[in-house]
Design an enzyme around this catalytic site. Structure first.
Site, mmCIF file in Angstrom:
data_model
loop_
_atom_site.group_PDB
_atom_site.id
_atom_site.type_symbol
_atom_site.label_atom_id
_atom_site.label_comp_id
_atom_site.label_asym_id
_atom_site.label_seq_id
_atom_site.Cartn_x
_atom_site.Cartn_y
_atom_site.Cartn_z
ATOM 1 C CG HIS A 140 44.816 53.521 25.776
ATOM 2 N ND1 HIS A 140 44.117 53.423 24.603
ATOM 3 C CD2 HIS A 140 45.503 52.372 25.913
ATOM 4 C CE1 HIS A 140 44.370 52.261 24.036
ATOM 5 N NE2 HIS A 140 45.212 51.598 24.811
ATOM 6 C CG ASP B 15 48.147 52.746 22.433
ATOM 7 O OD1 ASP B 15 48.796 53.215 21.482
ATOM 8 O OD2 ASP B 15 47.854 51.549 22.532
ATOM 9 C CG HIS C 267 43.871 54.181 20.254
ATOM 10 N ND1 HIS C 267 45.188 53.983 20.565
ATOM 11 C CD2 HIS C 267 43.280 52.973 20.312
ATOM 12 C CE1 HIS C 267 45.393 52.707 20.794
ATOM 13 N NE2 HIS C 267 44.259 52.057 20.656
ATOM 14 C CG HIS D 34 50.698 51.891 17.720
ATOM 15 N ND1 HIS D 34 49.357 52.147 17.779
ATOM 16 C CD2 HIS D 34 50.823 50.561 17.882
ATOM 17 C CE1 HIS D 34 48.697 51.024 17.985
ATOM 18 N NE2 HIS D 34 49.565 50.047 18.057
#
Lengths: 581, 741
Positions: free
Chosen positions: A64, A85, A302, A324
């Site tokens: 990430h 993430d 991502h 998320h």
């Protein structure tokens, strides 16, 4: 958080404060608040295990951005992985997300990209470099609006390497334009060890973040807008600032290009131009035609569906919690994951904000028996008695004597030595003790006669007028000692008043006559007390009896009554002094 | 039941020789450190020789020569195969140490114990860990966990914890309990009652002055010499304590605005500082904080000039200067050169910051009183010229010719596969005669005197691929067919990543090549192996300059070591590394104050430290736990349990783990007082309750007639006094300080 995250955190928030100072009146927080949070931050390095109140946790590389971490939390053997993430694709400077060695009980995983699938990285990079190269070779300028930190460094690496490999482009300048540029680079130049092998290999030679073809640019005044150029400028949304200023200048020339390298927020100009409108409004309010070419090449790191699915397939967590992600996208991912793991009894949840997910795990508590308690191997039916010591979530079972060896605790004991006044002879005391207690042994001791009562309590007659009681405290011994003390006290008083003489309690003595009076009243009704001469006059049906309290004599004409009073007095006596009987 | 543990010192026991120990845990053999001295004395490695191939894992704790010097050699020459574990800084800085050694030796002699390549291969065979990373060993070491913890002293310095089942073995040497500029203090104090602690007695007899005072003295002394127009030479280790000294000097230079040049003169100074810059995570909180808040990397040095050779150094402005130069032992490297040059001038100062290793020049100079004259042997490597060069070339030609003759003969007589086998090792065998193996073959080919010969030679044999098949080659194309036709391999049709990455694949190579030239230009020169010879000269050096030693070693001093040991209170203690007196002194102290089992094995002597502890595991059943009442005591919670071991049935999951059920008829037990009451604390408590109490001769006198004391040595408290109400009040207060179970 990790070291790199902490450094970046400070940069970002300070920048936010600087920006909001100019425009917003009600600031959420200021530099002072940031400084205070900085003190609170505990840093953790990848794989380093921390323990707080017995809960252990450590983190894995998440890909990430620099410093991104996935946390594994271990509570008494129950493990939760939170990916935050993450990205399973290794890029130019970051490692791919690591695969933990064991399966967690719960995996909390991001679902930003839901079921979308990214184009392979190589293709994206190729599109990006081709676009840039084409534009500049036609004499155009390339604007890359990007956030100062994170993906920007990846793009810079790509550009720097591409320029390095293409000498024909090297006369065209690349600018990294952000007020944070220099500080960001300092962070990236430092935390090399959080990056991938490739960067570390290069670092052994020279720091790959000392770019050879890229120059920092602080503001637009320093920028000499002549000929083709590549400028990476913040902010990424083209709302204001450097990237917007450049956009306003360049947007009408169709030789120029704008490359949007990742996710942009709704409502920003960057989002708007992705739909390639005919015209745009400049900061000055003018409406001009948009001739510049706009490219969207996502470099946002991502995980996509392929990665998420593969990651979960290998990890095999029995519980998956999706977080998320936009609700619809998350729903699609959930459905797809449920089909994927249909035969494996995997629960997939996607809680809404503020919705608590409760799960119950039956923790197996294991105790380690150590030391003397464990001298013989355990077998069925053995009795195990000892101290169970819990620290965090580990249990140890041990004999009290071993407590000091295995823990920082220690067992203590309290020895009591009490001196009790006693003027009588020791033989009497011994006699009475033998009557009262089962185990009374004489202890041969040089200086003073000593008895051992109940195996623990030592009674010794050390001085003429006192005995010493000595024992090691525990509830039973304390009780025995108390009873011995009571007995000695009584013996002592008795010995003071000589042999069998009743020992009178002073208080009782004073009140005695009154007690006798009231008791007689309840029996005979009309009884008068004359405290002066210590007599009681009993009047029953005109028959009068006078009781001399001190002498215990009764004067009465009626023998019958006299006898009754005598019995009454005797009973009162036993009630008052029950032990004398 | 227990785990068998044996310790065998291979070097560094009852002496200050380098550290190297063999630790066996249930037959798994750990090598704890693998040190050598700066003089690379092969005799020191004798004990290691036989053991090296049998080692299963190597744990290194510090990056300096004393801790890892022999690792490279053992790996290259003694058949050490095991994976090496160390922290990241130890890996990087350790390589710096070894590079510096090789380069400074090669500069002046035909050093052939190991090469830079050997260093690289040896260090490549390693796994780098983070502090507090629980690393589980696999294979033979199944069930064992190794964990590094911060030790202070040097960057990346490590205390190793090895855990197997219930046993905790800790290897902690040279730790530092004080926080320093660039390092945090050790976390050794956090360990409690490990089964075995292996530690050193190196500093057991040393005591240190106050840090502030020492730091000030250090700067004062340097400035005094500089102001009197003298030079200061600080012989230092390549990448160890020098980092601390640099920071110290930098801050003072900045503070006092000094302009005297400061130089770091080692073969790897640039890389060392560059690595230090990227290892902030491993340094002290102060450094991390200053980077966090102001983005100022403490190792972005403003005053220090990095020099790699004498040329760069000589270019510094003339006049008084401060130089950090390697090696600290003055046995080799720039420090030795500078010493010979500067020692004769009485204005100069040689300031030692660490004790010299046994038998080295540094040690001689640190003796009391310092020697007036020392004999120094300096060797120099000078290129061959004139006749010598011709003779050498002739020799080379003959050698090559001889080899050439051998090969064609073989080629004639044998079939092609055999030829390949010969061609394989050829490039290397050609490279060898240059004297000492070069860094890489390309380097050699590019710069050597007779590149043409070799180039042709190799070309000839690479071309011999054609001769692989003596006849016109016919390759059969074995293709599979099934009912749908030829079976195709989808991979053949995939667009290759390679093609897409065309510009990338070409990219990484050039910087690598540049870099080597950039960082090690002198290496190139040395390793190119121009025909040269070594000239050895003996100098007699008049030591007129001032000599001084200051303790900047960053190790715990004797008193702190004793305190820490008493706190950690291991069940068994093994003492290593330290002069015979120091070892004996610490041993006696520990037997008295720490634990009964203190061992100080000699070299080659195997000490069994298997703990006589027994242990087994039981599963605590819900039924049992529901009736247990825990009481909190500091970090611990304690309860009394009466249990019966149940049967295995119904608990297939936890194999071999018997459940513990509540006992139906709990046997009576003596009550236990848990807690450790200090009389001073009790006095405070009494004061809050309004009871007068004071100490008199170790006895706490309370009120008029009562006394509370500890009875001789044991943990037993004695409360004395006449029978009265106060007595019981006092007793209740005393009881309240314990948990009765």
């Amino acid at each position: 958080m990790t070291h790199a995250t902490k450094a970046i955190y400070k940069l970002l928030l300070s920048d936010f404060v600087k920006i909001s100072k100019v425009s917003v009146d009600d600031m959420l927080y200021d530099e002072h608040d940031i400084a205070r949070t900085m003190e609170k931050i505990e840093v953790i390095d990848f794989h380093q295990t921390m323990e707080v109140n017995g809960i252990r946790f450590w983190c894995y590389t998440a890909g990430h951005v620099l410093g991104a971490a996935m946390f594994m939390v271990d509570i008494a053997g129950m493990r939760v992985l939170y990916t935050g993430d993450y990205s399973c694709e290794e890029d130019r400077h970051l490692r791919a997300a690591e695969m933990p060695h064991f399966s967690p009980d719960v995996c909390i995983i991001e679902s930003t990209y839901g079921v979308q699938i990214h184009q392979p990285r190589i293709m994206r990079e190729r599109r990006f470099t081709d676009t840039v190269a084409q534009t500049v070779s036609q004499g155009g300028k390339v604007l890359i609006p990007a956030f100062a930190l994170g993906r920007a460094q990846e793009l810079l690496l790509i550009l720097d390497e591409y320029w390095g490999a293409h000498p024909e482009l090297q006369h065209i300048p690349i600018y990294y334009a952000s007020p944070l540029a220099k500080k960001c680079m300092a962070v990236y130049q430092t935390y090399i060890n959080a990056m991938n092998e490739r960067i570390q290999k290069q670092f052994e030679v020279s720091n790959p973040f000392d770019f050879k073809h890229i120059q920092p640019l602080k503001n637009i005044d320093e920028f000499d807008d002549i000929g083709p150029a590549v400028v990476m400028a913040s902010p990424g949304g083209l709302q204001s600032g450097l990237s917007r200023q450049l956009f306003d200048i360049w947007c009408q020339d169709k030789k120029n290009s704008c490359v949007i390298p990742g996710y942009v927020v709704e409502g920003t100009l960057a989002k708007a131009i992705m739909n390639e409108p005919k015209e745009v409004t400049l900061l000055s309010g003018l409406v001009v035609p948009l001739n510049m070419r706009v490219h969207y090449i996502s470099f946002s790191a991502h995980a996509d569906f392929t990665q998420t699915s593969a990651f979960l397939h290998e990890l095999r967590p029995p519980n998956i919690i999706l977080v998320h992600g936009e609700a619809n996208e998350m729903g699609r991912l959930k459905a797809k994951l449920i089909t994927q793991f249909a035969d494996q009894n995997v629960k997939v949840l996607s809680p809404k904000n503020c919705q608590t997910v409760e799960m119950f795990f039956k923790g197996e508590k294991i105790a380690k028996a150590v030391g003397r308690l464990a001298e013989k191997p355990a077998k069925e039916g053995d009795v195990v008695s000892g101290l169970l010591v819990r620290k965090g979530f580990t249990y140890q079972l041990m004999a009290p004597d071993d407590l000091h060896s295995f823990t920082q605790l220690s067992t203590g004991s309290v020895m009591q030595r009490q001196s009790v006044p006693y003027k009588g002879t020791f033989t009497v005391l011994r006699h009475r003790l033998q009557q009262m207690y089962e185990q009374v042994e004489a202890v041969a001791k040089a200086d003073s006669p000593t008895l051992k009562v109940h195996g623990n309590l030592m009674v010794s007659h050390e001085g003429a007028d006192y005995v010493i009681l000595q024992w090691v405290s525990d509830p039973i011994s304390d009780m025995v000692a108390d009873s011995v003390v009571a007995m000695i006290l009584k013996l002592d008083l008795q010995s003071m008043f000589g042999g069998g003489e009743r020992v009178k309690d002073a208080r009782l003595e004073k009140d005695e006559i009154r007690i006798v009076h009231s008791l007689l009243v309840s029996l005979f009704g009309d009884v008068t007390l004359d405290e002066e001469i210590q007599t009681l006059t009993v009047n029953v049906d005109e028959t009068v009896a006078i009781v001399d309290h001190a002498k215990k004599g009764i004067e009465c004409k009626d023998e019958n009554l006299k006898e009754r009073i005598k019995v009454a007095l005797r009973r009162i006596q036993t009630a008052l002094y029950p032990l004398d009987a | 039941m227990g785990t068998s543990v044996q310790v065998t010192p291979l070097s560094g026991a009852h002496s200050e020789a380098p550290l190297c120990y063999l630790l066996q845990v249930d037959g798994f053999r750990f090598l704890l450190d693998c040190g050598w001295t700066d003089s690379f004395d092969l005799a020191l490695l004798e004990p290691l020789k036989g053991v090296a191939p049998t080692i299963d894992a190597v744990l290194l704790s510090y990056p300096d020569t004393m801790h890892l010097g022999a690792y490279t050699y053992a790996f290259a020459k003694l058949g050490l195969q095991a994976t090496m574990y160390c922290t990241l800084p130890v890996h990087h800085m350790g390589q710096m140490y070894m590079y510096d050694h090789v380069l400074s030796r090669k500069a002046v002699s035909n050093f052939d114990l190991f090469t830079l390549d050997d260093v690289d291969t040896a260090f490549a065979n390693s796994i780098q860990l983070k502090y507090q990373q629980h690393y589980q060993l696999a294979g033979k070491g199944e069930g064992m966990t190794i964990t590094p913890y911060a030790a202070g002293h040097l960057l990346g310095g490590t205390i190793w914890k090895i855990t197997k089942d219930t046993e905790e073995i800790i290897y902690a040497v040279d730790f530092n309990h004080r926080k320093e500029r660039h390092l945090n203090k050790t976390v050794l104090e956090n360990f409690v009652r490990p089964a075995v602690l292996i530690t050193d007695a190196y500093n057991a007899l040393n005591n240190q002055p106050q840090r502030k005072q020492r730091d000030q003295e250090f700067i004062d002394m340097i400035l005094k010499v500089l102001r009197a127009d003298g030079n200061v030479l600080l012989p230092v280790e390549t990448a160890g304590r020098v980092l601390e000294l640099i920071l110290h000097l930098e801050s003072n230079w900045a503070h006092q605005r000094l302009s005297y040049p400061v130089a770091l003169l080692t073969n790897v100074s640039y890389s060392t500082v560059e690595f230090a810059k990227s290892l902030l995570e491993w340094m002290s909180d102060t450094i991390a904080r200053s980077f966090g808040s102001s983005r100022e990397n403490s190792f972005l040095l403003k005053y220090l000039k990095l020099c790699h050779d004498r040329k760069e150094f000589d270019e510094l402005p003339s006049g008084p200067k401060v130089v950090f130069a390697s090696m600290a032992s003055l046995e080799s490297g720039f420090a030795r050169e500078l010493f010979v040059e500067w020692a004769t001038d009485s204005r100069n100062l040689v300031l030692f910051t660490e004790r010299g290793q046994m038998g080295t020049l540094a040690k001689k100079l640190q003796a009391e009183p310092p020697p007036k004259i020392v004999k120094v042997t300096m060797s120099q490597k000078i290129p061959l010229t004139g006749e010598e060069l011709q003779a050498y070339e002739e020799e080379q030609r003959l050698k090559i010719a001889a080899e050439q003759e051998v090969i064609p003969m073989e080629e004639d007589g044998h079939s092609s596969p055999k030829v390949k086998a010969v061609t394989g090792p050829l490039p290397l065998s050609v490279a060898e005669p240059g004297g000492g193996a070069p860094m890489n073959v390309e380097g050699l080919l590019a710069t050597s005197e007779a590149p043409l010969h070799r180039q042709i030679l190799i070309d000839g044999f690479t071309a011999s691929d054609k001769t692989a098949a003596p006849m016109f080659p016919l390759y059969e194309n074995p293709s599979d067919w099934d009912e749908y036709g030829e079976v195709i391999n989808p991979d053949d049709y995939v667009v290759k990543e390679q093609e897409l990455m065309d510009y990338q694949s070409s990219q990484p190579a050039p910087p690598a090549a540049d870099g080597e030239e950039n960082t090690d230009p002198e290496a190139e020169a040395i390793l190119a192996d121009r025909p040269s010879k070594v000239v050895v000269k003996d100098y007699t050096v008049q030591v007129k300059c001032a000599l001084y030693y200051m303790d900047f070693e960053g190790r715990s001093d004797g008193r702190s070591i004793k305190n820490i040991l008493a706190h950690v209170a291991p069940i068994k203690l093994v003492l290593v590394h330290g002069s015979a007196e120091a070892t004996e002194h610490l041993r006696q102290h520990c037997v008295k104050n720490v634990c009964r089992d203190v061992y100080a094995p000699r070299i080659g002597e195997t000490q069994d430290v298997t703990s006589d502890l027994c242990a087994y595991k039981v599963r605590l059943t819900e039924r049992l736990m529901s009736s247990v009442l825990f009481r909190k005591l500091g970090d611990y919670e304690v309860a009394w349990v009466d249990g019966v071991i149940g049967s295995q049935e119904g608990s297939q999951e936890s194999e071999g783990m018997l459940p513990l059920l509540p006992s139906e008829t709990p046997p009576p037990h003596k009550s236990v007082f848990v807690g450790d009451l200090r009389l001073a604390d009790f006095k405070q408590l009494l004061a809050t309750k309004g009871i007068q109490a004071e100490f008199a001769g170790g006895v706490l006198r309370c009120g008029d007639a009562f006394a509370v004391r500890k009875s001789g040595g044991s943990q037993q408290l004695v409360i004395e006094g006449p029978l009265s109400e106060e007595y019981y009040k006092l007793r209740d207060l005393l009881y309240s300080q314990f948990y009765m179970l």
